[in-house]
Structures are given as C-alpha cells and as structure tokens.
Motif scaffolding. Structure first.
Motif, PDB file in Angstrom:
ATOM      1  N   LEU A   1      25.062  20.654  13.925  1.00  0.00           N
ATOM      2  CA  LEU A   1      26.067  19.696  13.163  1.00  0.00           C
ATOM      3  C   LEU A   1      25.745  20.276  12.152  1.00  0.00           C
ATOM      4  N   ASP A   2      26.200  20.721  10.873  1.00  0.00           N
ATOM      5  CA  ASP A   2      26.109  20.350   9.573  1.00  0.00           C
ATOM      6  C   ASP A   2      26.304  19.621   8.995  1.00  0.00           C
ATOM      7  N   PRO A   3      24.673  19.601   8.195  1.00  0.00           N
ATOM      8  CA  PRO A   3      24.949  18.294   7.210  1.00  0.00           C
ATOM      9  C   PRO A   3      26.210  17.810   6.272  1.00  0.00           C
ATOM     10  N   GLY A   4      26.698  18.753   5.978  1.00  0.00           N
ATOM     11  CA  GLY A   4      27.302  18.615   4.572  1.00  0.00           C
ATOM     12  C   GLY A   4      29.029  18.824   4.674  1.00  0.00           C
ATOM     13  N   THR A   5      29.091  19.808   6.001  1.00  0.00           N
ATOM     14  CA  THR A   5      30.583  19.832   6.136  1.00  0.00           C
ATOM     15  C   THR A   5      30.621  19.501   7.456  1.00  0.00           C
TER      16      THR A   5
END
Length: 295
Positions: free
Chosen positions: A163-167
């Motif tokens: 899971l990408d922390p930004g998007t």
C-alpha cells in the motif's frame, strides 16, 4: 494465573550461542481457540493478540500481568503491527480488509480491494520506514466460517501487496504464492522475508523501492509449515512452526530451536529493551526474556 515450563533451547549451530535468557517460559494466558498476531505496544507496555475463531482481541498488561478484552467483535482479525506513529495496523480476515486504529480509537480502512475486487482475507502485515504497508492475503478467512466468512475469492489467487503511503494505491508485489503468510523486513529493509505455509518454505526477496526482485527459497520447514516470522538485530530469522520457534541464520541455516508444547502461530519481540519474545501458540500465549533484541 501465570504458569511456567522449562525453557527448551536446542542449539544446532554456534551462531545460536548466547541467545538464551530465562530458564523458564511463562504461559501468560490460556483459553484461546487459535491465538495469533501478537503485537507489543511500548507506549502502554501491553501485548495485543487475536483469538480468531472467537472473533476477539485480548490485551495483556505488562505492569499487572492481567488479561482482558481489547476488541470484540474484531472482524476475525489475524496479524497486527504498529506504524511509525504508534497506530495499530490490523488484518481483519472476516471483514476482508486492512485497518488502522487511530489514536482516538476510531478505525480507518486502509485497504479492502485490488483493482475493484475484494481482498481474500488479509493475514499478516508489516510497515516499512517509508510508511508503506505490506501485507499477505491468503484465502484462509473465506475457506470456512471458522476464521471468517465462507466466500468465493474475487481475485482468484493468494497474493502479497504493498500500500503506497502517499496515494493509497494497492499493488501486487508477489503473485506466485499458494498461501503467503508471515512476512518481515531485514534490519536494513533491503530484504523482505515471506513464508509460504502451503509449500512449507521461507522465501526472501530483494527490495527495490516498492518492488520485490530476485525471489528465492531461503529455508524449508522441518515441522509443519512456517507461519509468523520476526528478525532480531543481528539478522537472524525467528519463525513459528508446529513445534515452537525455529531460528535461522541470514544464509538460511537452521541454527536453533525454542520448543513449545503447542503448535506456534506467531511471535513478536517486545518489552522496553525488545528482548521479551512473545509467542502465540494454539490455545495459549507464552513469553520468555532472551539475550537478543528484536528489530
């Protein structure tokens, strides 16, 4: 009431020398149907874990030794970890999602689907120092009503995700597992170890940003299949097995064992010095103070 049993360390290699600590293992709780997902919360000095079939989470207070309910129902939760802000990240098999418990107690869903399809039943989870969340998604929670809710897989496979922390985007980082289970990063986060319980082996991958490369089998399990895994600060891998905890050198050599009277599902290092080893094993939770420190 806390019970104790003799600590049975079995050294198979000189690299296991000196890991022992207490001569006895404490059983700090008994009465689960299937204990899993131990997580130590240093801010409160307590241990959390899941009792999956009973759909509850329990809490052991280090200061008093008492155990009480933490959350019920708990979405048939399995593995847990803490993020860099000390918030609880949980794999909810029954709700087929990964959640974050905020500091005010509210719950935020961080992942429940991939490409518009519901996840199977998230199993175990780790958070990297860049705040990305990595988790395994086997189908255990949808195979029956015992540890979740029987259902058909919408994805059609058991995969490992990031899971990408930004998007907030969920991407597949490994799609060739049969039953991906426990996972853990090396101390420098250059490697990711992932257990495949079905194949009874432990694989290791090179981490390149948000991508896994060069996957290879590091170790085979000689007692059932691998479940949860953790690393100590020297890079040794501690893995839950049917006879207790097996310890491997970074090169994959089985160097020692800590035997328990029950099938072991998962483990975590905790305590103020991270030298307490907490182990969930079938109906019970065990603890021992060691001479090693967890990552």
């Amino acid at each position: 009431m806390t019970e104790s049993i003799p600590a049975e360390f079995e050294a198979l290699d000189e690299r296991f020398a000196g890991v022992g600590g207490d001569g006895r293992i404490e059983r700090i709780y008994h009465g689960c149907r299937w204990a899993e997902g131990p997580t130590y919360v240093p801010a409160g000095r307590y241990l959390l874990w899941s009792d999956i079939p009973n759909d509850r989470m329990l809490r052991w207070d280090e200061m008093t030794g008492t155990v009480g309910p933490f959350r019920t129902p708990a979405g048939y939760s399995n593995g847990h970890t803490l993020d860099r802000q000390g918030r609880l990240i949980s794999c909810e098999q029954g709700n087929r999602r990964v959640t974050r418990t905020e500091h005010d107690g509210s719950i935020t869903v961080v992942a429940d689907s991939w490409q518009g399809k519901r996840l199977n039943s998230p199993n175990d989870v780790v958070v990297r120092s860049d705040d990305s969340i990595w988790f395994t998604d086997p189908s255990y929670g949808i195979l029956s009503d015992y540890e979740g809710h029987r259902a058909e897989s919408e994805i059609g496979g058991d995969q490992v995700y990031r899971l990408d922390p930004g998007t907030g985007e969920v991407t597949v980082v490994a799609d060739d597992f049969v039953r991906p289970n426990g996972l853990a990063f090396s101390p420098d986060e250059s490697l990711l170890y992932i257990a495949d319980t079905h194949h009874r082996h432990l694989r290791v991958f090179d981490v390149r940003g948000g991508v896994l490369e060069n996957g290879r089998v590091l170790a085979e399990c000689s007692a059932g299949g691998f479940d949860g895994i953790r690393l100590d600060t020297t890079g040794r891998i501690w893995a839950a097995t049917a006879e207790g905890v097996h310890c491997f050198a970074p090169d994959g050599t089985l160097i020692g064992k800590l035997k328990l009277p029950e099938k072991t599902s998962n483990l975590v290092f905790g305590g103020l010095k991270r030298n307490w080893l907490f182990m969930t094993a079938s109906t019970s939770v065990y603890a021992i103070m060691t001479n090693v420190r967890g990552v």
